[in-house]
Design a protein around this motif. Structure first.
Motif, PDB file in Angstrom:
ATOM      1  N   HIS A 287     -11.069 -14.836  -3.295  1.00  0.00           N
ATOM      2  CA  HIS A 287      -9.742 -15.379  -2.998  1.00  0.00           C
ATOM      3  C   HIS A 287      -8.818 -15.126  -4.188  1.00  0.00           C
ATOM      4  O   HIS A 287      -9.085 -15.555  -5.304  1.00  0.00           O
ATOM      5  CB  HIS A 287      -9.835 -16.878  -2.689  1.00  0.00           C
ATOM      6  N   GLY A 288      -7.741 -14.412  -3.915  1.00  0.00           N
ATOM      7  CA  GLY A 288      -6.823 -14.034  -4.980  1.00  0.00           C
ATOM      8  C   GLY A 288      -7.202 -12.748  -5.670  1.00  0.00           C
ATOM      9  O   GLY A 288      -6.458 -12.255  -6.527  1.00  0.00           O
ATOM     10  N   ASP A 289      -8.377 -12.179  -5.323  1.00  0.00           N
ATOM     11  CA  ASP A 289      -8.811 -10.916  -5.924  1.00  0.00           C
ATOM     12  C   ASP A 289      -7.943  -9.766  -5.421  1.00  0.00           C
ATOM     13  O   ASP A 289      -7.623  -9.682  -4.232  1.00  0.00           O
ATOM     14  CB  ASP A 289     -10.280 -10.672  -5.569  1.00  0.00           C
ATOM     15  N   ARG A 290      -7.587  -8.856  -6.311  1.00  0.00           N
ATOM     16  CA  ARG A 290      -6.712  -7.753  -5.956  1.00  0.00           C
ATOM     17  C   ARG A 290      -7.342  -6.841  -4.912  1.00  0.00           C
ATOM     18  O   ARG A 290      -6.634  -6.263  -4.068  1.00  0.00           O
ATOM     19  CB  ARG A 290      -6.362  -6.937  -7.220  1.00  0.00           C
ATOM     20  N   ARG A 291      -8.690  -6.715  -4.912  1.00  0.00           N
ATOM     21  CA  ARG A 291      -9.347  -5.841  -3.933  1.00  0.00           C
ATOM     22  C   ARG A 291      -9.098  -6.318  -2.506  1.00  0.00           C
ATOM     23  O   ARG A 291      -8.813  -5.523  -1.612  1.00  0.00           O
ATOM     24  CB  ARG A 291     -10.845  -5.770  -4.206  1.00  0.00           C
ATOM     25  N   LEU A 292      -9.216  -7.619  -2.312  1.00  0.00           N
ATOM     26  CA  LEU A 292      -9.006  -8.175  -0.977  1.00  0.00           C
ATOM     27  C   LEU A 292      -7.547  -8.047  -0.565  1.00  0.00           C
ATOM     28  O   LEU A 292      -7.231  -7.702   0.583  1.00  0.00           O
ATOM     29  CB  LEU A 292      -9.438  -9.641  -0.956  1.00  0.00           C
ATOM     30  N   SER A 293      -6.638  -8.288  -1.494  1.00  0.00           N
ATOM     31  CA  SER A 293      -5.210  -8.170  -1.197  1.00  0.00           C
ATOM     32  C   SER A 293      -4.848  -6.734  -0.841  1.00  0.00           C
ATOM     33  O   SER A 293      -4.055  -6.490   0.082  1.00  0.00           O
ATOM     34  CB  SER A 293      -4.379  -8.631  -2.396  1.00  0.00           C
ATOM     35  N   ALA A 294      -5.449  -5.782  -1.565  1.00  0.00           N
ATOM     36  CA  ALA A 294      -5.143  -4.374  -1.290  1.00  0.00           C
ATOM     37  C   ALA A 294      -5.639  -3.972   0.097  1.00  0.00           C
ATOM     38  O   ALA A 294      -4.942  -3.237   0.830  1.00  0.00           O
ATOM     39  CB  ALA A 294      -5.790  -3.489  -2.360  1.00  0.00           C
ATOM     40  N   LEU A 295      -6.806  -4.434   0.476  1.00  0.00           N
ATOM     41  CA  LEU A 295      -7.318  -4.127   1.809  1.00  0.00           C
ATOM     42  C   LEU A 295      -6.429  -4.754   2.879  1.00  0.00           C
ATOM     43  O   LEU A 295      -6.158  -4.134   3.921  1.00  0.00           O
ATOM     44  CB  LEU A 295      -8.753  -4.646   1.945  1.00  0.00           C
ATOM     45  N   ALA A 296      -5.979  -5.993   2.643  1.00  0.00           N
ATOM     46  CA  ALA A 296      -5.103  -6.661   3.605  1.00  0.00           C
ATOM     47  C   ALA A 296      -3.790  -5.897   3.778  1.00  0.00           C
ATOM     48  O   ALA A 296      -3.269  -5.766   4.901  1.00  0.00           O
ATOM     49  CB  ALA A 296      -4.831  -8.096   3.147  1.00  0.00           C
ATOM     50  N   GLU A 297      -3.254  -5.374   2.685  1.00  0.00           N
ATOM     51  CA  GLU A 297      -2.013  -4.602   2.770  1.00  0.00           C
ATOM     52  C   GLU A 297      -2.209  -3.335   3.595  1.00  0.00           C
ATOM     53  O   GLU A 297      -1.348  -2.958   4.398  1.00  0.00           O
ATOM     54  CB  GLU A 297      -1.537  -4.249   1.357  1.00  0.00           C
ATOM     55  N   ARG A 298      -3.347  -2.664   3.435  1.00  0.00           N
ATOM     56  CA  ARG A 298      -3.623  -1.437   4.191  1.00  0.00           C
ATOM     57  C   ARG A 298      -3.817  -1.729   5.673  1.00  0.00           C
ATOM     58  O   ARG A 298      -3.447  -0.933   6.535  1.00  0.00           O
ATOM     59  CB  ARG A 298      -4.860  -0.751   3.617  1.00  0.00           C
ATOM     60  N   ILE A 299      -4.399  -2.914   5.979  1.00  0.00           N
ATOM     61  CA  ILE A 299      -4.576  -3.290   7.392  1.00  0.00           C
ATOM     62  C   ILE A 299      -3.221  -3.556   8.039  1.00  0.00           C
ATOM     63  O   ILE A 299      -2.929  -3.069   9.140  1.00  0.00           O
ATOM     64  CB  ILE A 299      -5.477  -4.536   7.512  1.00  0.00           C
ATOM     65  N   THR A 300      -2.370  -4.303   7.376  1.00  0.00           N
ATOM     66  CA  THR A 300      -1.058  -4.628   7.947  1.00  0.00           C
ATOM     67  C   THR A 300      -0.173  -3.402   8.054  1.00  0.00           C
ATOM     68  O   THR A 300       0.718  -3.334   8.905  1.00  0.00           O
ATOM     69  CB  THR A 300      -0.345  -5.697   7.105  1.00  0.00           C
ATOM     70  N   ALA A 301      -0.410  -2.393   7.193  1.00  0.00           N
ATOM     71  CA  ALA A 301       0.358  -1.145   7.255  1.00  0.00           C
ATOM     72  C   ALA A 301      -0.191  -0.185   8.302  1.00  0.00           C
ATOM     73  O   ALA A 301       0.379   0.892   8.516  1.00  0.00           O
ATOM     74  CB  ALA A 301       0.377  -0.473   5.888  1.00  0.00           C
ATOM     75  N   GLY A 302      -1.317  -0.572   8.940  1.00  0.00           N
ATOM     76  CA  GLY A 302      -1.895   0.293   9.959  1.00  0.00           C
ATOM     77  C   GLY A 302      -2.707   1.442   9.398  1.00  0.00           C
ATOM     78  O   GLY A 302      -3.071   2.366  10.122  1.00  0.00           O
ATOM     79  N   GLU A 303      -3.018   1.388   8.109  1.00  0.00           N
ATOM     80  CA  GLU A 303      -3.784   2.467   7.484  1.00  0.00           C
ATOM     81  C   GLU A 303      -5.297   2.263   7.608  1.00  0.00           C
ATOM     82  O   GLU A 303      -6.068   3.193   7.364  1.00  0.00           O
ATOM     83  CB  GLU A 303      -3.415   2.554   5.996  1.00  0.00           C
ATOM     84  N   LEU A 304      -5.700   1.049   7.957  1.00  0.00           N
ATOM     85  CA  LEU A 304      -7.124   0.713   7.947  1.00  0.00           C
ATOM     86  C   LEU A 304      -7.378  -0.378   8.985  1.00  0.00           C
ATOM     87  O   LEU A 304      -6.537  -1.268   9.161  1.00  0.00           O
ATOM     88  CB  LEU A 304      -7.514   0.196   6.550  1.00  0.00           C
ATOM     89  N   ASP A 305      -8.526  -0.295   9.684  1.00  0.00           N
ATOM     90  CA  ASP A 305      -8.845  -1.372  10.616  1.00  0.00           C
ATOM     91  C   ASP A 305      -9.739  -2.395   9.913  1.00  0.00           C
ATOM     92  O   ASP A 305     -10.367  -2.091   8.896  1.00  0.00           O
ATOM     93  CB  ASP A 305      -9.534  -0.819  11.877  1.00  0.00           C
ATOM     94  N   PRO A 306      -9.814  -3.622  10.455  1.00  0.00           N
ATOM     95  CA  PRO A 306     -10.561  -4.697   9.767  1.00  0.00           C
ATOM     96  C   PRO A 306     -12.043  -4.385   9.576  1.00  0.00           C
ATOM     97  O   PRO A 306     -12.642  -4.826   8.589  1.00  0.00           O
ATOM     98  CB  PRO A 306     -10.368  -5.911  10.687  1.00  0.00           C
ATOM     99  N   TYR A 307     -12.640  -3.641  10.506  1.00  0.00           N
ATOM    100  CA  TYR A 307     -14.067  -3.352  10.386  1.00  0.00           C
ATOM    101  C   TYR A 307     -14.353  -2.394   9.235  1.00  0.00           C
ATOM    102  O   TYR A 307     -15.275  -2.612   8.432  1.00  0.00           O
ATOM    103  CB  TYR A 307     -14.605  -2.791  11.703  1.00  0.00           C
ATOM    104  N   ASP A 308     -13.570  -1.329   9.136  1.00  0.00           N
ATOM    105  CA  ASP A 308     -13.752  -0.406   8.009  1.00  0.00           C
ATOM    106  C   ASP A 308     -13.425  -1.104   6.688  1.00  0.00           C
ATOM    107  O   ASP A 308     -14.057  -0.833   5.659  1.00  0.00           O
ATOM    108  CB  ASP A 308     -12.857   0.826   8.185  1.00  0.00           C
ATOM    109  N   ALA A 309     -12.436  -2.003   6.730  1.00  0.00           N
ATOM    110  CA  ALA A 309     -12.100  -2.750   5.520  1.00  0.00           C
ATOM    111  C   ALA A 309     -13.278  -3.631   5.090  1.00  0.00           C
ATOM    112  O   ALA A 309     -13.587  -3.735   3.899  1.00  0.00           O
ATOM    113  CB  ALA A 309     -10.864  -3.612   5.763  1.00  0.00           C
ATOM    114  N   THR A 310     -13.945  -4.233   6.077  1.00  0.00           N
ATOM    115  CA  THR A 310     -15.106  -5.072   5.775  1.00  0.00           C
ATOM    116  C   THR A 310     -16.224  -4.260   5.160  1.00  0.00           C
ATOM    117  O   THR A 310     -16.862  -4.675   4.185  1.00  0.00           O
ATOM    118  CB  THR A 310     -15.602  -5.768   7.053  1.00  0.00           C
TER     119      THR A 310
END
Length: 320
Positions: A287-310
């Motif tokens: 929580h608050g880690d930059r890695r998780l935030s970066a993945l969330a940004e890519r998901i909202t931008a449509g660059e990555l789906d939640p499963y690949d992010a996981t």
């Protein structure tokens, strides 16, 4: 506690020292940093105790039945450990029901060790630390470990995975037949006990249970058929018959290789639980880690789906 004390605690527990056993279980319950050292010291000493689980709806007399079984096993010269797993207090996290009080008649017996454990919100009727606590009692020289769970319900059947033999208790006049079918406990019982058999309806309850067991049967010749034993635990009536049924089941599991397989599955589940717990702790640190935030940004931008992010996140956590 200094790390060097672990060896001394284990040695004292092997001699039956109740204080040492209590300290070891406290280390287990508290997920002490020394827990790995404790488990490593206990590993070669465990594997000898027979683990009997007792479960059933609230009010069927689990604690009274457990106490009666302790008496029966002590008559046979067995050392007995009891883990009474109770609901947790929402305020302190401690066990609410205090089975040690209800089993006070055994408190002064050096051949009996009783410990109440809180579920601490863990579903399944058992505390998450129960497998390690069972190992402590096993290594401390208990011949039999009785594990009494909180009232059984839809998801509270974990005891089947922790016990060598699982006892399901029912009582007349409580609608236990329907509850048994709902909770799935007809599938987990190795021995069924109709307690409070001096009440009206005990015979009917036993007949109904026998009928339901017959309907659910898919057993081959030679498979174990769970017996139904009627007891009045408060008067120690029928307890010896329960012990005889337990011993017959133990002999059957040993003869057919079922006991060894159950213990292998138990060990596998324990490893899985420890691994998932460790992974969950690592996830909590994100929580608050930059890695998780970066993945969330890519998901909202449509660059990555939640499963690949996981998958990407897990690989980063595990080094895979």
């Amino acid at each position: 506690m200094p790390a060097a004390d672990v060896a001394a605690l284990v040695a004292a527990a092997r001699e039956g020292g109740p204080r040492a056993v209590a300290r070891l279980i406290t280390l287990v319950e508290g997920a002490s940093p020394q827990l790995r050292e404790v488990m490593a010291a206990l590993a070669p000493l465990a594997g000898r105790a027979y683990v009997v689980g007792l479960t059933g709806s609230p009010g069927v007399g689990k604690s009274t039945s457990t106490s009666a079984l302790v008496t029966a096993y002590r008559r046979r010269g067995k050392r007995v450990g009891v883990l009474a797993v109770d609901p947790s207090s929402p305020f302190s996290g401690g066990a609410l029901l205090g089975d040690r009080v209800r089993m006070g008649e055994h408190a002064s017996d050096p051949g009996v060790y009783i410990r109440s454990m809180a579920t601490r919100g863990h579903l399944g009727g058992l505390a998450w630390s129960a497998p390690q606590a069972i190992r402590v009692l096993d290594a401390a020289g208990c011949d039999v470990v009785l594990v009494e769970t909180v009232g059984v319900g839809q998801s509270e059947v974990d005891i089947a995975g922790q016990a060598d033999t699982c006892v399901v208790l029912l009582a007349p006049g409580m609608g236990d037949g329907i509850q048994a079918a709902k909770a799935g406990i007809l599938e987990i019982g190795d021995v069924y006990v109709v307690n409070k058999a001096d009440r009206d309806g005990a015979d009917a309850t036993a007949r109904e249970l026998n009928h339901m067991l017959g309907l659910g049967e898919a057993r081959a010749p030679g498979d174990w058929r769970p017996p139904i034993v009627k007891t009045v635990a408060a008067r120690d009536e029928g307890t010896d018959e329960v012990v005889e049924a337990l011993e017959k089941h133990r002999a059957w599991t040993e003869e057919h290789g079922v006991l060894a397989e159950r213990r292998r599955r138990r060990a596998a589940r324990e490893v899985e639980t420890i691994a998932v717990t460790a992974l969950r702790e690592r996830m909590a640190d994100l929580h608050g880690d930059r890695r998780l935030s970066a993945l969330a940004e890519r998901i909202t931008a449509g660059e990555l789906d939640p499963y690949d992010a996981t998958v990407e996140l897990l690989e980063g956590l595990t080094g895979g």
